[in-house]
Design an enzyme around this catalytic site. Structure first.
Site, PDB file in Angstrom:
ATOM      1  N   THR A  78      33.909  29.852  38.783  1.00  0.00           N
ATOM      2  CA  THR A  78      34.498  30.648  39.863  1.00  0.00           C
ATOM      3  C   THR A  78      35.550  29.816  40.592  1.00  0.00           C
ATOM      4  O   THR A  78      35.348  28.620  40.827  1.00  0.00           O
ATOM      5  CB  THR A  78      33.388  31.071  40.857  1.00  0.00           C
ATOM      6  OG1 THR A  78      32.367  31.707  40.113  1.00  0.00           O
ATOM      7  CG2 THR A  78      33.927  32.005  41.921  1.00  0.00           C
ATOM      8  N   ASN A 104      39.819  26.270  35.001  1.00  0.00           N
ATOM      9  CA  ASN A 104      40.041  26.892  33.698  1.00  0.00           C
ATOM     10  C   ASN A 104      39.307  26.081  32.626  1.00  0.00           C
ATOM     11  O   ASN A 104      39.611  24.906  32.430  1.00  0.00           O
ATOM     12  CB  ASN A 104      41.544  26.943  33.400  1.00  0.00           C
ATOM     13  CG  ASN A 104      41.845  27.914  32.300  1.00  0.00           C
ATOM     14  OD1 ASN A 104      41.223  27.848  31.242  1.00  0.00           O
ATOM     15  ND2 ASN A 104      42.771  28.817  32.533  1.00  0.00           N
ATOM     16  N   HIS A 135      48.121  37.628  36.370  1.00  0.00           N
ATOM     17  CA  HIS A 135      46.737  38.000  36.076  1.00  0.00           C
ATOM     18  C   HIS A 135      46.543  39.491  36.312  1.00  0.00           C
ATOM     19  O   HIS A 135      47.353  40.121  36.996  1.00  0.00           O
ATOM     20  CB  HIS A 135      45.753  37.222  36.962  1.00  0.00           C
ATOM     21  CG  HIS A 135      45.554  35.796  36.536  1.00  0.00           C
ATOM     22  ND1 HIS A 135      46.373  34.781  36.937  1.00  0.00           N
ATOM     23  CD2 HIS A 135      44.616  35.231  35.729  1.00  0.00           C
ATOM     24  CE1 HIS A 135      45.957  33.638  36.399  1.00  0.00           C
ATOM     25  NE2 HIS A 135      44.893  33.879  35.663  1.00  0.00           N
ATOM     26  N   HIS A 136      45.411  40.015  35.814  1.00  0.00           N
ATOM     27  CA  HIS A 136      45.030  41.419  36.003  1.00  0.00           C
ATOM     28  C   HIS A 136      44.955  41.781  37.485  1.00  0.00           C
ATOM     29  O   HIS A 136      44.716  40.921  38.353  1.00  0.00           O
ATOM     30  CB  HIS A 136      43.679  41.681  35.325  1.00  0.00           C
ATOM     31  CG  HIS A 136      42.598  40.758  35.793  1.00  0.00           C
ATOM     32  ND1 HIS A 136      41.789  41.038  36.862  1.00  0.00           N
ATOM     33  CD2 HIS A 136      42.214  39.525  35.349  1.00  0.00           C
ATOM     34  CE1 HIS A 136      40.954  40.038  37.050  1.00  0.00           C
ATOM     35  NE2 HIS A 136      41.192  39.097  36.137  1.00  0.00           N
ATOM     36  N   LYS A 139      42.051  40.590  40.069  1.00  0.00           N
ATOM     37  CA  LYS A 139      41.758  39.180  40.419  1.00  0.00           C
ATOM     38  C   LYS A 139      41.787  39.012  41.939  1.00  0.00           C
ATOM     39  O   LYS A 139      42.711  39.462  42.607  1.00  0.00           O
ATOM     40  CB  LYS A 139      42.764  38.240  39.742  1.00  0.00           C
ATOM     41  CG  LYS A 139      42.446  36.778  40.006  1.00  0.00           C
ATOM     42  CD  LYS A 139      43.202  35.852  39.078  1.00  0.00           C
ATOM     43  CE  LYS A 139      43.035  34.387  39.444  1.00  0.00           C
ATOM     44  NZ  LYS A 139      41.647  33.929  39.376  1.00  0.00           N
TER      45      LYS A 139
HETATM   46  N1  LIG Z   1      37.193  28.598  35.184  1.00  0.00           N
HETATM   47  C1  LIG Z   1      37.569  29.483  34.256  1.00  0.00           C
HETATM   48  O1  LIG Z   1      37.792  29.154  33.076  1.00  0.00           O
HETATM   49  C2  LIG Z   1      37.703  30.929  34.650  1.00  0.00           C
HETATM   50  C3  LIG Z   1      38.026  31.909  33.721  1.00  0.00           C
HETATM   51  C4  LIG Z   1      38.019  33.248  34.111  1.00  0.00           C
HETATM   52  C5  LIG Z   1      37.706  33.588  35.425  1.00  0.00           C
HETATM   53  N2  LIG Z   1      37.418  32.605  36.318  1.00  0.00           N
HETATM   54  C6  LIG Z   1      36.997  32.871  37.684  1.00  0.00           C
HETATM   55  O2  LIG Z   1      35.649  33.329  37.606  1.00  0.00           O
HETATM   56  C7  LIG Z   1      35.397  34.290  38.627  1.00  0.00           C
HETATM   57  C8  LIG Z   1      34.893  35.584  37.969  1.00  0.00           C
HETATM   58  O3  LIG Z   1      35.939  36.141  37.201  1.00  0.00           O
HETATM   59  P1  LIG Z   1      35.761  37.520  36.404  1.00  0.00           P
HETATM   60  O4  LIG Z   1      37.104  37.835  35.845  1.00  0.00           O
HETATM   61  O5  LIG Z   1      34.588  37.421  35.491  1.00  0.00           O
HETATM   62  O6  LIG Z   1      35.443  38.500  37.622  1.00  0.00           O
HETATM   63  P2  LIG Z   1      34.599  39.854  37.644  1.00  0.00           P
HETATM   64  O7  LIG Z   1      34.747  40.599  36.359  1.00  0.00           O
HETATM   65  O8  LIG Z   1      34.971  40.557  38.923  1.00  0.00           O
HETATM   66  O9  LIG Z   1      33.083  39.360  37.738  1.00  0.00           O
HETATM   67  C9  LIG Z   1      32.496  38.810  38.880  1.00  0.00           C
HETATM   68  C10 LIG Z   1      31.044  39.233  38.846  1.00  0.00           C
HETATM   69  O10 LIG Z   1      30.296  38.494  39.799  1.00  0.00           O
HETATM   70  C11 LIG Z   1      29.309  39.362  40.309  1.00  0.00           C
HETATM   71  N3  LIG Z   1      28.754  38.848  41.563  1.00  0.00           N
HETATM   72  C12 LIG Z   1      29.318  38.853  42.796  1.00  0.00           C
HETATM   73  N4  LIG Z   1      28.487  38.275  43.686  1.00  0.00           N
HETATM   74  C13 LIG Z   1      27.379  37.903  42.991  1.00  0.00           C
HETATM   75  C14 LIG Z   1      26.162  37.269  43.342  1.00  0.00           C
HETATM   76  N5  LIG Z   1      25.911  36.904  44.604  1.00  0.00           N
HETATM   77  N6  LIG Z   1      25.230  37.047  42.379  1.00  0.00           N
HETATM   78  C15 LIG Z   1      25.455  37.414  41.095  1.00  0.00           C
HETATM   79  N7  LIG Z   1      26.595  38.044  40.700  1.00  0.00           N
HETATM   80  C16 LIG Z   1      27.540  38.272  41.640  1.00  0.00           C
HETATM   81  C17 LIG Z   1      30.052  40.675  40.474  1.00  0.00           C
HETATM   82  O11 LIG Z   1      29.156  41.757  40.587  1.00  0.00           O
HETATM   83  P3  LIG Z   1      29.590  43.078  41.455  1.00  0.00           P
HETATM   84  O12 LIG Z   1      30.798  43.625  40.798  1.00  0.00           O
HETATM   85  O13 LIG Z   1      28.372  43.924  41.364  1.00  0.00           O
HETATM   86  O14 LIG Z   1      29.862  42.549  42.846  1.00  0.00           O
HETATM   87  C18 LIG Z   1      30.852  40.724  39.174  1.00  0.00           C
HETATM   88  O15 LIG Z   1      30.113  41.317  38.125  1.00  0.00           O
HETATM   89  C19 LIG Z   1      36.710  34.406  39.398  1.00  0.00           C
HETATM   90  O16 LIG Z   1      36.679  33.516  40.497  1.00  0.00           O
HETATM   91  C20 LIG Z   1      37.755  33.956  38.400  1.00  0.00           C
HETATM   92  O17 LIG Z   1      38.923  33.420  39.016  1.00  0.00           O
HETATM   93  C21 LIG Z   1      37.425  31.286  35.957  1.00  0.00           C
END
Ligand SMILES: NC(=O)c1ccc[n+]([C@@H]2O[C@H](COP(=O)([O-])OP(=O)(O)OC[C@H]3O[C@@H](n4cnc5c(N)ncnc54)[C@H](OP(=O)(O)O)[C@@H]3O)[C@@H](O)[C@H]2O)c1
Length: 228
Positions: A78, A104, A135-136, A139
């Site tokens: 995250t 990343n 990004h989408h 985000k």
């Molecule tokens: N480091 C890397 O390589 C990398 C790569 C991709 C993405 N990311 C980062 O990773 C994060 C997630 O990205 P994503 O694209 O997967 O977003 P996403 O599709 O919006 O997924 C986030 C998920 O987290 C859930 N969530 C929120 N609060 C929570 C909690 N307290 N306990 C458990 N689950 C919870 C959400 O559920 P609800 O929808 O029900 O709230 C949602 O399903 C972002 O910060 C993004 O920038 C990092």
């Protein structure tokens, strides 16, 4: 390993899939199962070797606090929490756990950071630089953690005090596109990384959890990916 994955979103779901393919036992916790970090008590965490977080900038800090205080190793994908990084590093050191984070987790982007570092020599000549990231539309943070990492890498490697500008676009379903443009009166250099899917992030995060097994300390993936 017994892995607890926080977040069943776009990336968390794929992390669970990759972890299962790599023969780990996986439990995924969604936001509904985790109000006020209810799923992260020392008792519930006991069964797991490590926790992997792909949730939201809003939720991640309380997750980190709960897991570190319970002595659990953690991999954090995250983004959007880095202003608190010094405080988290201190917490990890205080509780003597293992912690690995990356804006990343793809090997390609970490290679791209090296390329950007090498190219930053241009700023000591007659070039100016800009970073573009796309990004989408869903985000939550901007600029992206990856764009900020590229910006830091360029500043560090060039010795410049000022950061190059980041320009963010949010549109459609773009997985993650990062460009560095270096421009002089005579020419232009374009560097580009275009993620085709989230698979690279998921594989990097699972392999990061494997690397972290039995280790302590606060680690940045950019110092680790070569060892995977
Ligand atoms: N480091 C890397 O390589 C990398 C790569 C991709 C993405 N990311 C980062 O990773 C994060 C997630 O990205 P994503 O694209 O997967 O977003 P996403 O599709 O919006 O997924 C986030 C998920 O987290 C859930 N969530 C929120 N609060 C929570 C909690 N307290 N306990 C458990 N689950 C919870 C959400 O559920 P609800 O929808 O029900 O709230 C949602 O399903 C972002 O910060 C993004 O920038 C990092």
């Amino acid at each position: 390993m017994n892995l607890l994955i926080l977040g069943r979103g776009k990336t968390g779901s794929l992390v669970a899939e990759v972890a299962a393919e790599r023969k780990h036992h996986v439990r995924v916790v969604t936001s509904q199962e985790n109000p006020a970090r209810a799923a992260l008590t020392p008792e519930t965490l006991q069964a797991f070797d490590a926790v992997i977080d792909f949730t939201t900038p809003h939720a991640v800090l309380v997750h980190i606090e709960a897991c570190v205080k319970a002595g659990k190793n953690m991999v954090v994908g995250t983004t959007g929490w880095y202003k608190d990084i010094d405080q988290i590093r201190a917490l990890v050191e205080q509780h003597k756990t293992g912690f690995l984070y990356a804006p990343n987790f793809s090997i390609g982007v970490n290679l791209f950071l090296e390329v950007a570092r090498a190219a930053s020599a241009a700023l000591r000549h007659d070039y100016s630089g800009q970073i573009f990231e796309r990004h989408h539309a869903h985000k939550k943070d901007a600029p992206s953690g990856t764009a900020i990492a590229i910006q830091h890498a360029i500043r560090e490697a060039s010795g410049h005090k000022e950061n190059v500008e980041i320009i963010s676009f949010r549109e459609g379903d773009v997985v993650g596109l990062h460009e560095v443009v270096l421009e002089s009166p005579a020419d232009r250099i374009y560097l580009c990384h275009d993620a085709k899917s989230r698979r690279g992030f998921a594989e990097g995060a699972v392999r990061a959890a494997e690397w972290l097994a039995g280790k302590k300390g606060f680690h940045d993936f950019r110092d680790v990916w070569r060892e995977l």
